[in-house]
Design an enzyme around this catalytic site. Structure first.
Site, PDB file in Angstrom:
ATOM      1  N   ASP A   1      -0.470  -0.201   0.832  1.00 55.34           N
ATOM      2  CA  ASP A   1       0.153   0.970   1.262  1.00 55.34           C
ATOM      3  C   ASP A   1      -0.441   2.264   0.701  1.00 55.34           C
ATOM      4  OD1 ASP A   1       0.799  -1.060   3.054  1.00 55.34           O
ATOM      5  OD2 ASP A   1       3.275  -1.279   2.473  1.00 55.34           O
TER       6      ASP A   1
ATOM      7  N   ASP B   1       7.681  -3.558  14.290  1.00 60.38           N
ATOM      8  CA  ASP B   1       9.045  -3.730  12.419  1.00 60.38           C
ATOM      9  C   ASP B   1       9.993  -3.304  13.286  1.00 60.38           C
ATOM     10  OD1 ASP B   1       6.178  -3.412  11.264  1.00 60.38           O
ATOM     11  OD2 ASP B   1       6.190  -1.457  11.400  1.00 60.38           O
TER      12      ASP B   1
END
Length: 246
Positions: free
Chosen positions: A8, A129
């Protein structure tokens, strides 16, 4: 079953967030290319990358870091974060990204996903998500009123390569994958589903290899790899052994 190590990106560095909160970021490496190479050397076969700044900005923000990784590793890379139009999809695929992940735009502009999947077969995934079952958008800053299943069903016949399902409540907290919800989603749709959020130990990998989880295409691991809770060699040995037995 593919185990994807996650990188990330925030301000050019490799970080892990807790529950998607940018204020709760831990920096694990300032050299994303070296981190990617390390994962490749450890035997991983496919890299998962998220441009966190891009997810909030709605456009790529860590392109230099991504390009440095592409120049360093041979394994395929899937990328999400800030991919909101066809031009961005085309640009990343042209630079060597194997698969783009469309998240926010999958909720707000499903036609884009269908158009991209048709134009680039096998190279477009959807990132869903979920927070309490509802899909979050804009880098998880906002929660929509639609469920992951409702969104996933929109793309049943669109040619989408995979659905990446993340349980935000578990992400970065090492509480274990939400296999129950992920398997339920995988069994309700025909698109391959990849589990994400909370993978904590070798026990999670073992659970992914049980008959109950056979519909899952893979899982993503982040913090557990960075802090040593998950041994890459042990995880990959289990996966390769399961493949041979299949």
């Amino acid at each position: 079953m593919i185990l994807f190590p996650a990188i990330d990106l925030k301000n050019g560095a490799c970080v892990r967030l807790e529950q998607g909160d940018m204020a709760r970021a831990t920096v694990f490496s300032n050299d994303p290319a070296a981190q990617a190479k390390s994962f490749e050397t450890q035997g991983f076969e496919y890299l998962h990358v998220v441009d966190l700044d891009g997810a909030f900005a709605g456009k790529p923000m860590n392109a230099q870091a991504v390009e440095s990784m592409l120049a360093t590793v041979k394994m395929p890379v899937q990328l999400g974060g800030g991919i909101r139009d066809l031009a961005t999809v085309e640009a990343w695929l042209g630079k060597g990204i194997a698969r783009v992940i469309i998240g926010t735009a999958a909720v707000r502009d499903p036609a884009l996903v269908k158009q991209a999947a048709k134009a680039f077969p096998g190279q477009v995934a959807v990132g869903l998500d979920a927070r309490d079952g509802k899909v979050a958008v804009e880098g998880w800053a906002e929660t929509s009123q639609v469920t992951a299943l409702e969104i996933a069903q929109r793309f049943e016949d669109a040619g989408v390569a995979a659905i990446i399902f993340t349980d935000i409540a578990r992400d970065g907290l090492l509480k274990g994958l939400n296999l129950e919800a992920t398997i339920a989603l995988a069994e309700a749709i025909s698109v391959p589903v990849i589990a994400s959020g909370g993978l904590a130990s070798i026990d999670d990998v073992k659970a992914l290899l049980t008959p109950a989880a056979k519909k899952l295409a893979g899982a993503i691991s982040g913090r557990a790899l960075y802090d040593g809770r998950l041994d890459p060699a042990e995880a990959m040995a289990l996966i390769l052994s399961a493949r041979k037995a299949a």
